[in-house]
Design a protein around this motif. Structure first.
Motif, PDB file in Angstrom:
ATOM      1  N   ARG B  34      32.443 -22.918  19.116  1.00  0.00           N
ATOM      2  CA  ARG B  34      32.739 -24.188  18.242  1.00  0.00           C
ATOM      3  C   ARG B  34      33.910 -24.780  18.828  1.00  0.00           C
ATOM      4  N   THR B  35      33.807 -26.225  18.370  1.00  0.00           N
ATOM      5  CA  THR B  35      35.141 -27.092  18.819  1.00  0.00           C
ATOM      6  C   THR B  35      36.413 -26.610  19.089  1.00  0.00           C
ATOM      7  N   ARG B  50      34.549 -35.244  22.053  1.00  0.00           N
ATOM      8  CA  ARG B  50      34.779 -33.870  21.493  1.00  0.00           C
ATOM      9  C   ARG B  50      34.507 -33.906  20.112  1.00  0.00           C
ATOM     10  N   TRP B  53      30.503 -34.420  19.704  1.00  0.00           N
ATOM     11  CA  TRP B  53      29.930 -33.271  19.947  1.00  0.00           C
ATOM     12  C   TRP B  53      30.179 -32.115  18.804  1.00  0.00           C
ATOM     13  N   GLY B  54      31.282 -32.093  18.336  1.00  0.00           N
ATOM     14  CA  GLY B  54      31.361 -31.054  17.097  1.00  0.00           C
ATOM     15  C   GLY B  54      30.475 -31.310  16.046  1.00  0.00           C
ATOM     16  N   GLU B  58      27.175 -29.541  18.828  1.00  0.00           N
ATOM     17  CA  GLU B  58      27.584 -28.045  18.576  1.00  0.00           C
ATOM     18  C   GLU B  58      26.383 -27.141  18.384  1.00  0.00           C
ATOM     19  N   GLY B  62      26.197 -25.055  21.403  1.00  0.00           N
ATOM     20  CA  GLY B  62      27.411 -24.138  21.253  1.00  0.00           C
ATOM     21  C   GLY B  62      26.753 -22.788  21.783  1.00  0.00           C
ATOM     22  N   LYS B  71      24.194 -24.130  27.504  1.00  0.00           N
ATOM     23  CA  LYS B  71      25.385 -23.700  26.677  1.00  0.00           C
ATOM     24  C   LYS B  71      26.730 -24.406  27.147  1.00  0.00           C
ATOM     25  N   MET B 126      31.003 -32.745  27.261  1.00  0.00           N
ATOM     26  CA  MET B 126      30.363 -31.491  27.519  1.00  0.00           C
ATOM     27  C   MET B 126      30.548 -31.103  28.919  1.00  0.00           C
TER      28      MET B 126
END
Lengths: 189, 151
Positions: B34-35, B50, B53-54, B58, B62, B71, B126
Motif C-alpha cells: 500500500r502507499t 503517488r 496511484w494509491g 494500488e 499493489g 507489482k 510507479m
C-alpha cells in the motif's frame, strides 16, 4: 489457519486432481493444503475462461458477447455461470467436498452467505487483499473445514456488468476490488 | 509474456537508478504494497502520482496476483516494461491495454474521472518506485517547467 493435525486421505485428493501418487502425500495432508490445491485448479480454470475466452473473443475481437441469457442470445456463458455449473456437477458426483462462488453483494440472492463462517470469511478477504480465510464450522452435527478465497474484479467486464445489473445491491465496484469469494468445504468427521 | 531473465532485469534496474529508491528489488516488497509503505518522491509531479496511484492503481499493482498486474517495487516485473519508454507506458495506461495472455490493463485503471496528467503522474510514480527513478524524473521534468511557467 488452524494447522492442527487435521489430515485428509491422500487418495481422495489424487483421485480428484487426477495426479499420480506423490510420495510426500502418502502421510495425508492438512485440510488447508487440500483446499488450496483445489482452489488453484478452480481459479486457474476461471482465469483462463475469463482471459482466453471472454476477454479475447468478447472484448478484444468483439465476435461474441457473454450474457446470463446465453441461450436466447446465443452468447457465451458468464464466468460465474461457468463456475456454478461446474460446482453443481461436482455436487452430484461426491460429498467429500463442495464449493461455491458467493458474495456479500450478490446479483443472484442464492449466492449470498448462509452461514456465520461464510459471512466472516467474505468480510475477512474483502478487508485483507491477497489473503485467504480458513476456519471450522458445525453444520447439522457435522464439522466442516471451510476455506474462503478472494474473487477479484480483473477485467472491465466484471465491474461494468455488476455495477449496472438490475439485481445488484452494489454499484461502486472498481478495478481490482474483491467482488466475492470461492468457498470450499470439506467434512472433517 | 514479456519476461526476461531476472539477472538482466536486475542489471537494467541498477542502471536505471535503483540506488535512489531502496524499495525496489527483483521480487519487490513482501506482501501487498500500500502507499504507506512507499517513500515520498522528491518531485511534486511524482508526489501527485503517488496519491493517484494509491486511490486507483494500488488495488491491482499493489501485488494482486489474480489480476496479472506487474507489482510496484518489483524490478523483475518492471524493467522490461520500463525499457519500452515512458511514452508507450503512459499511452497503455491511458487507453487501456491487453497483454499477450489477455490480462487486462483497463483504460485509466478503470477510473474514467482521472485526467491525462493524473494518469501520467501515476505511471511515473510507479516507474520511479520500481527501479526506474531516472526515467521517471526525466519524464516529470517538463511538467515541472510548465507548472513554473504558470506562476
Amino acid at each position: 489457519m488452524k494447522a492442527k493435525a487435521t489430515k485428509i486421505k491422500a487418495a481422495i485428493l489424487c483421485g480428484m486432481l487426477g495426479t499420480a501418487a506423490v510420495p510426500a502425500v502418502s502421510d495425508g495432508m492438512d485440510y488447508s493444503t487440500v483446499t488450496d490445491l483445489l482452489h488453484l485448479v478452480m481459479s486457474s480454470d476461471r482465469t483462463v475462461y475469463t482471459r482466453m475466452i471472454v476477454n479475447r473473443l468478447a472484448v478484444e475481437e468483439g465476435v461474441i458477447k457473454a450474457s446470463e441469457h446465453y441461450m436466447d442470445e446465443k452468447a457465451l456463458v458468464l464466468p460465474a455461470q461457468m463456475f456454478r455449473y461446474g460446482a453443481e456437477m461436482v455436487a452430484e458426483e461426491t460429498d467429500e467436498f463442495s464449493y461455491s462462488l458467493l458474495s456479500l453483494w450478490p446479483i443472484n440472492k442464492q449466492n449470498a452467505p448462509t452461514t456465520d463462517m461464510e459471512r466472516e470469511g467474505l468480510e475477512y478477504i474483502a478487508a485483507n487483499p491477497g489473503e485467504n480465510f480458513y476456519g471450522e464450522e458445525d453444520l447439522g452435527g457435522t464439522t466442516y473445514f471451510t476455506a474462503v478465497y478472494p474473487d477479484v474484479a480483473v477485467a472491465e467486464a466484471c465491474w461494468a456488468c455488476h455495477n449496472d445489473h438490475k439485481d445488484t445491491p452494489r454499484s461502486d465496484f472498481k478495478a481490482g476490488d474483491v467482488m466475492g469469494g470461492v468457498v470450499i468445504r470439506i467434512p472433517m468427521d | 509474456m514479456r519476461r526476461i531473465a531476472p539477472l538482466l532485469a536486475a542489471v537494467l534496474a541498477a542502471s536505471a537508478g535503483l540506488a535512489a529508491d531502496p524499495v525496489a528489488s527483483p521480487a519487490g516488497l513482501d506482501g501487498f504494497v500500500r502507499t504507506d509503505r512507499l517513500p515520498m518522491p522528491p518531485d511534486p509531479f511524482l508526489a501527485v502520482g503517488r496519491t493517484v496511484w494509491g486511490a486507483t492503481c494500488e488495488n491491482c499493482h499493489g501485488g494482486n496476483k489474480l489480476t496479472g498486474a506487474p507489482k510496484i517495487t518489483s524490478t523483475a516485473d518492471w524493467a522490461p516494461r520500463i525499457a519500452q519508454g515512458m511514452d508507450l507506458l503512459v499511452a497503455h495506461a491511458t487507453d487501456g491495454f491487453m497483454g499477450p495472455r489477455f490480462t487486462e490493463m483497463p483504460a485509466r485503471g478503470g477510473n474514467a474521472a482521472l485526467g491525462d496528467a493524473e494518469v501520467a503522474a501515476a505511471v511515473a510514480f510507479m516507474v520511479w518506485a520500481s527501479g526506474g527513478a531516472e526515467a521517471a524524473l526525466d519524464f516529470a521534468r517538463p511538467f515541472q517547467t510548465k507548472e513554473n511557467e504558470h506562476e
